[in-house]
Design a protein around this motif. Sequence first.
Motif, PDB file in Angstrom:
ATOM      1  N   LEU A 466      -2.255  -0.042  -6.934  1.00  8.15           N
ATOM      2  CA  LEU A 466      -2.294   1.417  -6.851  1.00  8.15           C
ATOM      3  C   LEU A 466      -2.034   2.063  -8.209  1.00  8.15           C
ATOM      4  O   LEU A 466      -2.629   3.085  -8.549  1.00  8.15           O
ATOM      5  CB  LEU A 466      -1.281   1.909  -5.824  1.00  8.15           C
ATOM      6  CG  LEU A 466      -1.581   1.530  -4.368  1.00  8.15           C
ATOM      7  CD1 LEU A 466      -0.424   1.938  -3.464  1.00  8.15           C
ATOM      8  CD2 LEU A 466      -2.879   2.164  -3.892  1.00  8.15           C
ATOM      9  N   ALA A 467      -1.142   1.461  -8.990  1.00  7.69           N
ATOM     10  CA  ALA A 467      -0.845   2.028 -10.301  1.00  7.69           C
ATOM     11  C   ALA A 467      -2.049   1.979 -11.220  1.00  7.69           C
ATOM     12  O   ALA A 467      -2.212   2.828 -12.104  1.00  7.69           O
ATOM     13  CB  ALA A 467       0.326   1.287 -10.942  1.00  7.69           C
ATOM     14  N   GLU A 468      -2.915   0.996 -11.029  1.00  2.61           N
ATOM     15  CA  GLU A 468      -4.080   0.845 -11.884  1.00  2.61           C
ATOM     16  C   GLU A 468      -5.180   1.849 -11.562  1.00  2.61           C
ATOM     17  O   GLU A 468      -6.174   1.925 -12.283  1.00  2.61           O
ATOM     18  CB  GLU A 468      -4.626  -0.577 -11.780  1.00  2.61           C
ATOM     19  CG  GLU A 468      -3.728  -1.605 -12.446  1.00  2.61           C
ATOM     20  CD  GLU A 468      -4.169  -3.019 -12.166  1.00  2.61           C
ATOM     21  OE1 GLU A 468      -5.092  -3.198 -11.344  1.00  2.61           O
ATOM     22  OE2 GLU A 468      -3.599  -3.945 -12.768  1.00  2.61           O
ATOM     23  N   GLN A 469      -5.022   2.622 -10.482  1.00  2.00           N
ATOM     24  CA  GLN A 469      -6.039   3.608 -10.150  1.00  2.00           C
ATOM     25  C   GLN A 469      -6.107   4.704 -11.206  1.00  2.00           C
ATOM     26  O   GLN A 469      -7.147   5.282 -11.435  1.00  2.00           O
ATOM     27  CB  GLN A 469      -5.783   4.207  -8.767  1.00  2.00           C
ATOM     28  CG  GLN A 469      -5.668   3.165  -7.662  1.00  2.00           C
ATOM     29  CD  GLN A 469      -6.782   2.125  -7.737  1.00  2.00           C
ATOM     30  OE1 GLN A 469      -7.944   2.471  -7.643  1.00  2.00           O
ATOM     31  NE2 GLN A 469      -6.413   0.864  -7.926  1.00  2.00           N
ATOM     32  N   GLY A 470      -4.949   5.025 -11.811  1.00  6.97           N
ATOM     33  CA  GLY A 470      -4.947   5.914 -12.962  1.00  6.97           C
ATOM     34  C   GLY A 470      -4.991   7.385 -12.660  1.00  6.97           C
ATOM     35  O   GLY A 470      -4.658   8.202 -13.507  1.00  6.97           O
TER      36      GLY A 470
END
Length: 846
Positions: A466-470
Amino acid sequence: METATDTAAETPQQIRLLERQIEAALLDDERIADCAVVFQGVTAMEAPAERCTRCGMDAAYPGTVLDAEGVCDLCLMYEGHEKEILAYFGDVETFARQVRERARAVGSAYDCLLLFSGGKDSTYVLHQLVRLGLRVMTFTFDNGFISRTALENVETITGALGIEHVTMDRAGQNRIFVQSLQQHKSVCNGCFRSLLDLSHRFAHERGIPTIVTGLSRGQIIDERLLWFYRNGEFDPDRIERQLVLGRKVYHTVGSDLADGVLDQVEVIDYYRYSDVIKDDIRAFLQREDVFWSAPKDTGFCSSNCMINDAGVYVHKLERGFHNYESPTRWEVRLGHLAREEADRELRTPVNLPRVRSMLAKIGYSDPGDRSQLGRRMAAYYVPRTALDETAARAAVAERLPELLLPEYWIEVPRIPRTGGAVDRRALPDPHPDADKRLVGHEAAAPGGPAGQAPAAVPFSPVQRFLAEQGGAGQTGRARAALLELPEDVDTEQVKKAVLELLLRHPELRSPLAHDDGRWHRGPAGPTTQVTLAQVNLTRHAPARQPALLRVAAERLGAQAASGAGSLLRAALVARAEGPRLLLLAAHALAVDLPGWRSLHATLAAALPPGTTAPHASEPAQASPADAAGAPREAAPSARPVAAGLRVAGGDERGGDDVCVLPEAVLRGDGTQTWRTVLDADDTAALKATGVPLPELTAAAVAHALTGWLGASAAVLGIADHTADERARCGWFRVTPDRDACDGPSVTATAAPVERPAAHSAVLLTHLGDLDALCPPGCALTPVTIPGVGPATLLGALSHALEINGHLSGGQLHLDWTGAVGLPEKPAQDAADALRVLARQVRKAPA
């Protein structure tokens, strides 16, 4: 006399062979790309210890860095900030004035209560307090291992000075010593905790407003100030405000002190105001009118306590360095102690037979025993896919004897090497909280050990995805939990429990920052002031309460999702009927579903013993079998049926044949949700396939979406909170296999793809079993209200369509949320596909 490093039978060369044996076992697992195993306290090549050329600091101390001239970073810090550091300290006249004013304000018969051990430092302090004309009473805590000479010093000196004195002990102190050794690798933490609790209670009962300690300046800097210095804070007033808050949190959590004690009794360190050096203290103690005798049965680092040597022994073996290294070297920097004397003090060996006898007496196994080798080993590993500690440990458990199984497991992005050799000092400290000895300030600076900047808390696999969704929307979300409290828990006890959550879970204090198209979690900061909000529903009819609770949850969720301050917010809810409720809201990137379980377990443990669980609230909780994910009795045993996702390799793009959501779903005004629920028998049958429910759900969702939109494949983001590996969290092009069975399909092929634009993305989240959030026998009861709970994301949608699945009451729930205009048909089609599979499972021959 044996030294601490003599206790292990293995030589450094033998230890290196053991390290390589464990490393080979780790590398046999294809999920591990690289690793290093470090045995605490033994260098690989028996090289001389590297030490600071100024203060003698051992480079093995965590976080220590030597420059080209061999000077440590702390000496350089002191050189650059000496004036600011010394500004925290005062003079004796200021100390005496503060003590007298506090006593005068409350009309106390005594100015202060001195913690008097009979050792050299507290004996010097007592004589100085008397010289200042202060009215002193003394307090000694007998932990069961105080030197007989020290106790005689107490009796002789207080008698000669006409000082009223009291000595107290504490039942179960040996158990406290064991807990302190397990958590901190030192006996001093548990001893100091007992001393402070008992002395605070006694001072309050006697109306004495000030407790005076004899902590040295080196201890004050190392234990209370260094965390602030490491983080660039040198202002004495701001530091002191945080320390005051930290002391209150420290005594509030895990203590039974009565309300108001901490506000009425203050702790002051005498040596904060006295710049006396060690030579002058020793010279003073040699005077005949001081009546002090040096104990012969204590180690070099203590002049009153025998079991202190046991703490030194355990710390050196299990941490690899002396637990007095940092405070003693600060005494050298301050000019209070010569470097040669510090070296002699820290290298004096312990009396090994006596130490082992004391460890046996309190019930702590000797870490020098060969059967305890694993307790001294740390395994650092670089995974090819997400691999948590449990899985990494299991990777070698079948290949190694139990005595060689490392105690500490740390995932790292790479193994640092210089010239092919592992740079051991560049590896993170495996036990970031273990070197605290005196933790009165721990709540103010819990992010890492003294002398070391705190490390960031790693993301779980689903959090990392989820954090990599940006997108900014990914951080503006929160989840909530509503818990019914036991009837006999008061407000102060609830507040203590919430404080315990922040202390025990650094991820709740870790800020989120956006960089390089993704979100990063920073190091845990200090514990901030905790506000327990109050929600009063006593005047509202029961029918209105769910809507009001949803509003309260949304407000708390907005605060938690803002990223400012604590990522956890709490409110106490009063009702006209029934026990009070505790409403918690936590940032979606701070707490995943396993994190919620951990929070609930911490809450349950933090509530005072003897609290009784309330009557179960509606809906009724699932049976233990349901909570564990086991099939219900109603489901027959079944042969697994081919179903789920077949993950193909490669990194594909969506392509023209991928379904595209219509404008009504992409840009509708407002949102709506369709919920489908599979009954318990169908859910149990799906579990019996042996295929994870998130995979079955993804295949069914892809079937429903492609059938609705007339496409051959669907791009899905899968956020599986039950996953312990990264492979089950990501973006996939999912192609249903429509010929796999009669009726709706529940098989599909999934290939990794690039993340689509957020405005057209479909995210499937699987949370797991919500009935298992609270541990068995927990005094907390989850309460289910539509729109309030871990299954609901608070805040605006981050994707065009979000599908959330979870288990509750043994049933699989699927919620489809999108813009107004979303039809019910795809939600029903996905549920029907799963029901067809469940029927096939029940019909399949055993």
